[in-house]
Design a protein around this motif. Structure first.
Motif, PDB file in Angstrom:
ATOM      1  N   ALA A 142      35.534  46.429  43.448  1.00 34.55           N
ATOM      2  CA  ALA A 142      36.766  46.057  44.160  1.00 34.55           C
ATOM      3  C   ALA A 142      36.516  44.934  45.156  1.00 34.55           C
ATOM      4  CB  ALA A 142      37.344  47.281  44.858  1.00 34.55           C
ATOM      5  N   MET A 143      35.404  45.015  45.891  1.00 38.83           N
ATOM      6  CA  MET A 143      35.068  43.963  46.861  1.00 38.83           C
ATOM      7  C   MET A 143      34.801  42.639  46.146  1.00 38.83           C
ATOM      8  SD  MET A 143      32.536  46.236  49.265  1.00 38.83           S
ATOM      9  CE  MET A 143      31.945  44.838  50.213  1.00 38.83           C
ATOM     10  N   PHE A 144      34.120  42.709  45.023  1.00 36.85           N
ATOM     11  CA  PHE A 144      33.824  41.529  44.218  1.00 36.85           C
ATOM     12  C   PHE A 144      35.122  40.877  43.745  1.00 36.85           C
ATOM     13  CE2 PHE A 144      32.959  39.802  39.920  1.00 36.85           C
ATOM     14  CZ  PHE A 144      31.950  38.890  40.202  1.00 36.85           C
ATOM     15  N   ARG A 145      36.005  41.664  43.196  1.00 36.50           N
ATOM     16  CA  ARG A 145      37.275  41.140  42.693  1.00 36.50           C
ATOM     17  C   ARG A 145      38.124  40.574  43.827  1.00 36.50           C
ATOM     18  NH1 ARG A 145      39.184  45.569  40.558  1.00 36.50           N
ATOM     19  NH2 ARG A 145      40.363  46.098  42.434  1.00 36.50           N
ATOM     20  N   ASP A 146      38.174  41.260  44.953  1.00 34.82           N
ATOM     21  CA  ASP A 146      38.966  40.778  46.089  1.00 34.82           C
ATOM     22  C   ASP A 146      38.464  39.427  46.585  1.00 34.82           C
ATOM     23  OD1 ASP A 146      40.507  43.043  45.961  1.00 34.82           O
ATOM     24  OD2 ASP A 146      39.556  44.048  47.660  1.00 34.82           O
ATOM     25  N   ALA A 147      37.144  39.277  46.658  1.00 30.93           N
ATOM     26  CA  ALA A 147      36.574  38.007  47.130  1.00 30.93           C
ATOM     27  C   ALA A 147      36.883  36.875  46.156  1.00 30.93           C
ATOM     28  CB  ALA A 147      35.063  38.147  47.308  1.00 30.93           C
ATOM     29  N   MET A 148      36.832  37.185  44.869  1.00 27.75           N
ATOM     30  CA  MET A 148      37.027  36.152  43.852  1.00 27.75           C
ATOM     31  C   MET A 148      38.491  35.765  43.660  1.00 27.75           C
ATOM     32  SD  MET A 148      34.092  35.278  42.079  1.00 27.75           S
ATOM     33  CE  MET A 148      34.401  35.175  40.316  1.00 27.75           C
ATOM     34  N   THR A 149      39.407  36.572  44.178  1.00 28.31           N
ATOM     35  CA  THR A 149      40.829  36.304  43.947  1.00 28.31           C
ATOM     36  C   THR A 149      41.582  35.911  45.213  1.00 28.31           C
ATOM     37  OG1 THR A 149      41.254  38.697  44.106  1.00 28.31           O
ATOM     38  CG2 THR A 149      41.021  37.768  41.897  1.00 28.31           C
ATOM     39  N   VAL A 150      40.874  35.597  46.275  1.00 30.55           N
ATOM     40  CA  VAL A 150      41.555  35.091  47.474  1.00 30.55           C
ATOM     41  C   VAL A 150      42.375  33.855  47.112  1.00 30.55           C
ATOM     42  CG1 VAL A 150      41.211  34.022  49.730  1.00 30.55           C
ATOM     43  CG2 VAL A 150      39.903  36.053  49.104  1.00 30.55           C
ATOM     44  N   GLU A 151      41.809  33.019  46.254  1.00 38.60           N
ATOM     45  CA  GLU A 151      42.521  31.878  45.703  1.00 38.60           C
ATOM     46  C   GLU A 151      42.429  31.940  44.178  1.00 38.60           C
ATOM     47  OE1 GLU A 151      41.319  28.104  47.262  1.00 38.60           O
ATOM     48  OE2 GLU A 151      40.981  28.904  49.271  1.00 38.60           O
ATOM     49  N   ASN A 152      43.391  31.317  43.508  1.00 42.30           N
ATOM     50  CA  ASN A 152      43.363  31.264  42.050  1.00 42.30           C
ATOM     51  C   ASN A 152      42.528  30.063  41.626  1.00 42.30           C
ATOM     52  OD1 ASN A 152      43.919  31.881  39.370  1.00 42.30           O
ATOM     53  ND2 ASN A 152      45.761  30.596  39.336  1.00 42.30           N
ATOM     54  N   ARG A 153      41.306  30.325  41.194  1.00 41.59           N
ATOM     55  CA  ARG A 153      40.381  29.271  40.794  1.00 41.59           C
ATOM     56  C   ARG A 153      39.789  29.593  39.437  1.00 41.59           C
ATOM     57  NH1 ARG A 153      36.553  27.893  45.976  1.00 41.59           N
ATOM     58  NH2 ARG A 153      38.137  26.996  47.344  1.00 41.59           N
ATOM     59  N   THR A 154      39.076  28.626  38.870  1.00 40.68           N
ATOM     60  CA  THR A 154      38.342  28.915  37.644  1.00 40.68           C
ATOM     61  C   THR A 154      37.148  29.808  37.983  1.00 40.68           C
ATOM     62  OG1 THR A 154      36.859  27.015  37.840  1.00 40.68           O
ATOM     63  CG2 THR A 154      38.963  26.661  36.694  1.00 40.68           C
ATOM     64  N   LEU A 155      36.698  30.560  37.003  1.00 40.72           N
ATOM     65  CA  LEU A 155      35.554  31.447  37.226  1.00 40.72           C
ATOM     66  C   LEU A 155      34.315  30.655  37.620  1.00 40.72           C
ATOM     67  CD1 LEU A 155      35.849  34.098  34.376  1.00 40.72           C
ATOM     68  CD2 LEU A 155      36.488  34.308  36.776  1.00 40.72           C
ATOM     69  N   ALA A 180      28.970  37.735  30.205  1.00 40.19           N
ATOM     70  CA  ALA A 180      30.264  38.415  30.317  1.00 40.19           C
ATOM     71  C   ALA A 180      31.227  38.014  29.214  1.00 40.19           C
ATOM     72  CB  ALA A 180      30.895  38.095  31.677  1.00 40.19           C
ATOM     73  N   GLN A 181      30.863  37.006  28.411  1.00 39.06           N
ATOM     74  CA  GLN A 181      31.713  36.476  27.335  1.00 39.06           C
ATOM     75  C   GLN A 181      33.068  36.027  27.879  1.00 39.06           C
ATOM     76  OE1 GLN A 181      30.389  39.980  24.486  1.00 39.06           O
ATOM     77  NE2 GLN A 181      31.208  38.326  23.236  1.00 39.06           N
ATOM     78  N   LEU A 182      33.003  35.237  28.948  1.00 36.88           N
ATOM     79  CA  LEU A 182      34.212  34.718  29.583  1.00 36.88           C
ATOM     80  C   LEU A 182      34.142  33.206  29.708  1.00 36.88           C
ATOM     81  CD1 LEU A 182      34.620  37.351  32.442  1.00 36.88           C
ATOM     82  CD2 LEU A 182      36.105  37.081  30.440  1.00 36.88           C
ATOM     83  N   SER A 183      35.296  32.570  29.597  1.00 39.29           N
ATOM     84  CA  SER A 183      35.370  31.121  29.683  1.00 39.29           C
ATOM     85  C   SER A 183      35.120  30.647  31.105  1.00 39.29           C
ATOM     86  CB  SER A 183      36.753  30.637  29.237  1.00 39.29           C
ATOM     87  OG  SER A 183      36.943  29.273  29.565  1.00 39.29           O
ATOM     88  N   PRO A 184      34.383  29.553  31.294  1.00 34.77           N
ATOM     89  CA  PRO A 184      34.174  29.018  32.644  1.00 34.77           C
ATOM     90  C   PRO A 184      35.454  28.522  33.296  1.00 34.77           C
ATOM     91  CG  PRO A 184      33.268  27.528  30.984  1.00 34.77           C
ATOM     92  CD  PRO A 184      33.621  28.792  30.279  1.00 34.77           C
ATOM     93  N   ILE A 185      36.478  28.226  32.495  1.00 34.02           N
ATOM     94  CA  ILE A 185      37.726  27.729  33.091  1.00 34.02           C
ATOM     95  C   ILE A 185      38.815  28.795  33.158  1.00 34.02           C
ATOM     96  CG2 ILE A 185      37.212  25.368  32.386  1.00 34.02           C
ATOM     97  CD1 ILE A 185      39.451  25.715  30.232  1.00 34.02           C
ATOM     98  N   ALA A 186      38.488  30.045  32.834  1.00 39.44           N
ATOM     99  CA  ALA A 186      39.465  31.129  32.992  1.00 39.44           C
ATOM    100  C   ALA A 186      39.856  31.242  34.463  1.00 39.44           C
ATOM    101  CB  ALA A 186      38.874  32.443  32.493  1.00 39.44           C
ATOM    102  N   GLN A 187      41.127  31.500  34.724  1.00 42.13           N
ATOM    103  CA  GLN A 187      41.635  31.595  36.091  1.00 42.13           C
ATOM    104  C   GLN A 187      41.428  33.007  36.639  1.00 42.13           C
ATOM    105  OE1 GLN A 187      43.296  28.931  37.907  1.00 42.13           O
ATOM    106  NE2 GLN A 187      42.296  27.772  36.275  1.00 42.13           N
ATOM    107  N   THR A 188      40.987  33.094  37.881  1.00 43.43           N
ATOM    108  CA  THR A 188      40.687  34.398  38.471  1.00 43.43           C
ATOM    109  C   THR A 188      41.916  35.296  38.545  1.00 43.43           C
ATOM    110  OG1 THR A 188      40.956  33.452  40.694  1.00 43.43           O
ATOM    111  CG2 THR A 188      38.729  33.555  39.810  1.00 43.43           C
ATOM    112  N   HIS A 189      43.079  34.714  38.737  1.00 45.17           N
ATOM    113  CA  HIS A 189      44.292  35.535  38.854  1.00 45.17           C
ATOM    114  C   HIS A 189      44.793  36.043  37.506  1.00 45.17           C
ATOM    115  CE1 HIS A 189      45.722  34.135  43.125  1.00 45.17           C
ATOM    116  NE2 HIS A 189      44.504  34.639  43.103  1.00 45.17           N
ATOM    117  N   LYS A 190      44.156  35.620  36.425  1.00 47.09           N
ATOM    118  CA  LYS A 190      44.622  36.026  35.103  1.00 47.09           C
ATOM    119  C   LYS A 190      43.664  36.974  34.392  1.00 47.09           C
ATOM    120  CE  LYS A 190      47.429  31.881  34.310  1.00 47.09           C
ATOM    121  NZ  LYS A 190      47.696  30.741  33.403  1.00 47.09           N
ATOM    122  N   LEU A 191      42.575  37.346  35.048  1.00 51.87           N
ATOM    123  CA  LEU A 191      41.622  38.245  34.412  1.00 51.87           C
ATOM    124  C   LEU A 191      42.154  39.675  34.324  1.00 51.87           C
ATOM    125  CD1 LEU A 191      39.487  36.025  34.343  1.00 51.87           C
ATOM    126  CD2 LEU A 191      37.862  37.642  35.331  1.00 51.87           C
TER     127      LEU A 191
END
Length: 299
Positions: A142-155, A180-191
């Motif tokens: 949860a802490m990891f996700r919260d930190a990564m989603t403060v702004e909507n950015r690419t992974l 993780a098999q995730l795109s480097p340009i995936a948006q954090t708010h869309k995961l």
């Protein structure tokens, strides 16, 4: 740039070499390196090294009197353990700390002078240099996700932002995203929730793997060959080579001094991500899939 596993390897080696040792002299060969005036760098001379700390991608060497030497190696800076009083000839040699048992020498390849040294006093001085990113090993999902989603950015951008995560850079972010098999340009708010779990686990597992591996190497000798490109990495620095998971060729996106390496088959559903310079050159002819890319190469 040395990242978390590399920094910890350096610190593991330094712990056995300089903890409890007297700094006889600090020698600065470059006027660009030292970024602070107070306390004077010479104040560390005659003092005993008592502790080491990591601050993001910085190495902090603490001496008596709560003084700290804080090194940021940036892209091309490296540490070396030399015989006591090693000369600082040539452009690459920037500084040395002389101990009774040897000299710690800082070098930097190139001419951009990005490496830095700060001399600070106390916890307040250290905190001023801390970008504020969280330690993934001390964080819940949860802490990891919260930190990564403060702004909507690419992974890719979020993983490498020192204000979000501590110690991760270009090389290990590529390895993490492939795991993780995730795109480097995936948006954090869309995961999706399951994707966050894969990313969190991959971040911890990838860093643990490399911390352990580089730590073992450091036990056999000082880590003289710190590099962002290691032969058993899965994607970073392996453009054009086969992906160890699916066999497709590793792709890349180039920008400034860096590049992002990824597997289109494993991470982007077969889509070839646009490389800025080549996209401008090819325009509408830019290949969107692996099949189109192979067809273009055959022309």
């Amino acid at each position: 740039m040395p990242e978390l596993p590399d920094i910890l390897a350096y610190m593991g080696a330094l712990e056995t070499l300089i903890i409890g040792q007297l700094i006889e002299q600090i020698r600065l060969a470059s006027p660009f390196l030292l970024r602070t005036a107070q306390p004077p760098a010479k104040d560390v001379e005659g003092k005993i090294v008592c502790k080491l700390r990591r601050i993001g991608k910085r190495i902090a060497i603490g001496v008596d009197g709560d003084l700290w030497l804080v090194f940021h190696l940036m892209i091309a800076g490296r540490l070396h353990w030399k015989t006591r009083g090693a000369k600082l000839g040539g452009r690459q040699n920037l500084a040395a700390l002389d101990f009774p048992n040897g000299s710690l020498v800082l070098t930097e390849a190139g001419s951009k002078h990005r490496a830095s040294l700060h001399v600070v006093r106390g916890e307040e001085g250290l905190q001023a240099l801390d970008p504020g990113g969280i330690d993934v090993f001390a964080s819940s999902l949860a802490m990891f996700r919260d930190a990564m989603t403060v702004e909507n950015r690419t992974l890719k951008r979020s993983l490498t932002d020192p204000r979000i995560l501590s110690g991760i850079g270009n090389a290990y972010s590529d390895e993490i995203l492939h795991a993780a098999q995730l795109s480097p340009i995936a948006q954090t708010h869309k995961l999706k929730p399951e994707e966050w779990k894969r990313l969190y686990d991959a971040t911890r597992d990838t860093l643990t793997k490399w911390i352990d591996e580089l730590g073992r190497e450091a036990k056999t000798g000082f880590p003289e060959k710190v590099t962002a490109f290691r032969k058993n990495m899965t994607v970073h620095g392996r453009y054009g080579e086969p992906c160890p998971r699916c066999g497709e060729k590793i792709q890349r996106i180039r920008y400034a001094d860096n590049e992002t390496n990824y597997c289109a088959q494993c991470q982007t559903g077969g889509k070839v991500l646009a490389d800025r310079s080549l996209s401008r050159l090819l325009g509408s002819d830019w290949p969107r899939t692996l099949d189109e890319l192979e067809a273009l190469k055959r022309k």
